[in-house]
Design a protein around this motif. Structure first.
Motif, PDB file in Angstrom:
ATOM      1  N   CYS A  58      35.932  22.227  63.331  1.00 24.81           N
ATOM      2  CA  CYS A  58      34.854  23.146  62.977  1.00 24.81           C
ATOM      3  C   CYS A  58      34.026  22.495  61.875  1.00 24.81           C
ATOM      4  O   CYS A  58      34.564  21.919  60.933  1.00 24.81           O
ATOM      5  CB  CYS A  58      35.470  24.445  62.493  1.00 24.81           C
ATOM      6  N   GLY A  59      32.733  22.534  62.002  1.00 23.01           N
ATOM      7  CA  GLY A  59      31.852  21.940  61.006  1.00 23.01           C
ATOM      8  C   GLY A  59      31.758  20.434  61.109  1.00 23.01           C
ATOM      9  O   GLY A  59      31.184  19.778  60.245  1.00 23.01           O
ATOM     10  N   GLY A  60      32.320  19.863  62.179  1.00 21.76           N
ATOM     11  CA  GLY A  60      32.211  18.421  62.398  1.00 21.76           C
ATOM     12  C   GLY A  60      32.931  17.578  61.366  1.00 21.76           C
ATOM     13  O   GLY A  60      32.628  16.409  61.190  1.00 21.76           O
ATOM     14  N   GLY A  61      33.887  18.150  60.650  1.00 21.26           N
ATOM     15  CA  GLY A  61      34.606  17.392  59.641  1.00 21.26           C
ATOM     16  C   GLY A  61      34.007  17.489  58.243  1.00 21.26           C
ATOM     17  O   GLY A  61      34.619  17.048  57.281  1.00 21.26           O
ATOM     18  N   ASP A  62      32.816  18.070  58.121  1.00 21.00           N
ATOM     19  CA  ASP A  62      32.201  18.274  56.815  1.00 21.00           C
ATOM     20  C   ASP A  62      32.850  19.507  56.170  1.00 21.00           C
ATOM     21  O   ASP A  62      32.803  20.606  56.736  1.00 21.00           O
ATOM     22  CB  ASP A  62      30.693  18.492  56.993  1.00 21.00           C
ATOM     23  N   ARG A  63      33.470  19.330  55.023  1.00 16.72           N
ATOM     24  CA  ARG A  63      34.235  20.401  54.388  1.00 16.72           C
ATOM     25  C   ARG A  63      33.399  21.654  54.126  1.00 16.72           C
ATOM     26  O   ARG A  63      33.834  22.778  54.401  1.00 16.72           O
ATOM     27  CB  ARG A  63      34.845  19.904  53.074  1.00 16.72           C
ATOM     28  N   ILE A  64      32.198  21.485  53.611  1.00 15.33           N
ATOM     29  CA  ILE A  64      31.343  22.648  53.304  1.00 15.33           C
ATOM     30  C   ILE A  64      30.913  23.352  54.593  1.00 15.33           C
ATOM     31  O   ILE A  64      30.997  24.581  54.697  1.00 15.33           O
ATOM     32  CB  ILE A  64      30.103  22.218  52.481  1.00 15.33           C
ATOM     33  N   ALA A  65      30.461  22.582  55.583  1.00 18.48           N
ATOM     34  CA  ALA A  65      30.055  23.184  56.859  1.00 18.48           C
ATOM     35  C   ALA A  65      31.243  23.864  57.529  1.00 18.48           C
ATOM     36  O   ALA A  65      31.107  24.946  58.110  1.00 18.48           O
ATOM     37  CB  ALA A  65      29.455  22.124  57.780  1.00 18.48           C
TER      38      ALA A  65
END
Length: 132
Positions: A58-65
């Motif tokens: 979820c979020g493509g691996g970007d922690r904030i997303a």
């Protein structure tokens, strides 16, 4: 996490590390056998699927997303057939990653729905379906 194709799963990055999983199976004598496994989810799923699996974060691996989109149930997709999922439109990053991973993504508007918590999978109950 959600199985979205024969070998693909959405997953919240927060559960990517080693996990303690309890495998419960019949023991052949009317009881159950319990096996504790301390492995990553990918290894456990690959064993049961019978081939290497792909975990799509979820979020493509970007922690904030990932945190923002999981709040709107980015990993809680409804798989209507292998490789085709219903998702909330507002999870742009996750939906784009799914699309780029070869998944047929059916987006539905969700401004009010996602405020109630629970993604497309939570709103389904396939207790009875007619044959197609």
């Amino acid at each position: 996490f959600t199985q979205i194709d024969r070998d693909k799963f959405t997953i919240h990055p927060g559960i990517m590390g080693p996990l303690t999983v309890f495998e419960i199976t019949p023991d052949g004598k009317g009881g159950t056998k319990i096996r504790e496994r301390n492995e990553d989810l990918e290894s456990v799923l690959s064993e049961y699927v019978g081939e290497k699996v792909t975990l799509i974060p979820c979020g493509g691996g970007d922690r904030i997303a990932a945190e923002r989109e999981q709040w709107n149930d980015g990993s809680n997709t409804l798989c209507v057939r292998p490789g085709t999922v219903v998702v909330y439109q507002r999870n742009n990053v996750t939906n784009d990653i799914l699309y780029k991973s070869g998944i047929n993504v059916l987006e539905m508007p969700s401004a009010e729905l996602s405020r109630g918590r629970g993604g497309p999978r939570c709103m389904s109950m396939p207790a009875w379906r007619e044959a197609i």
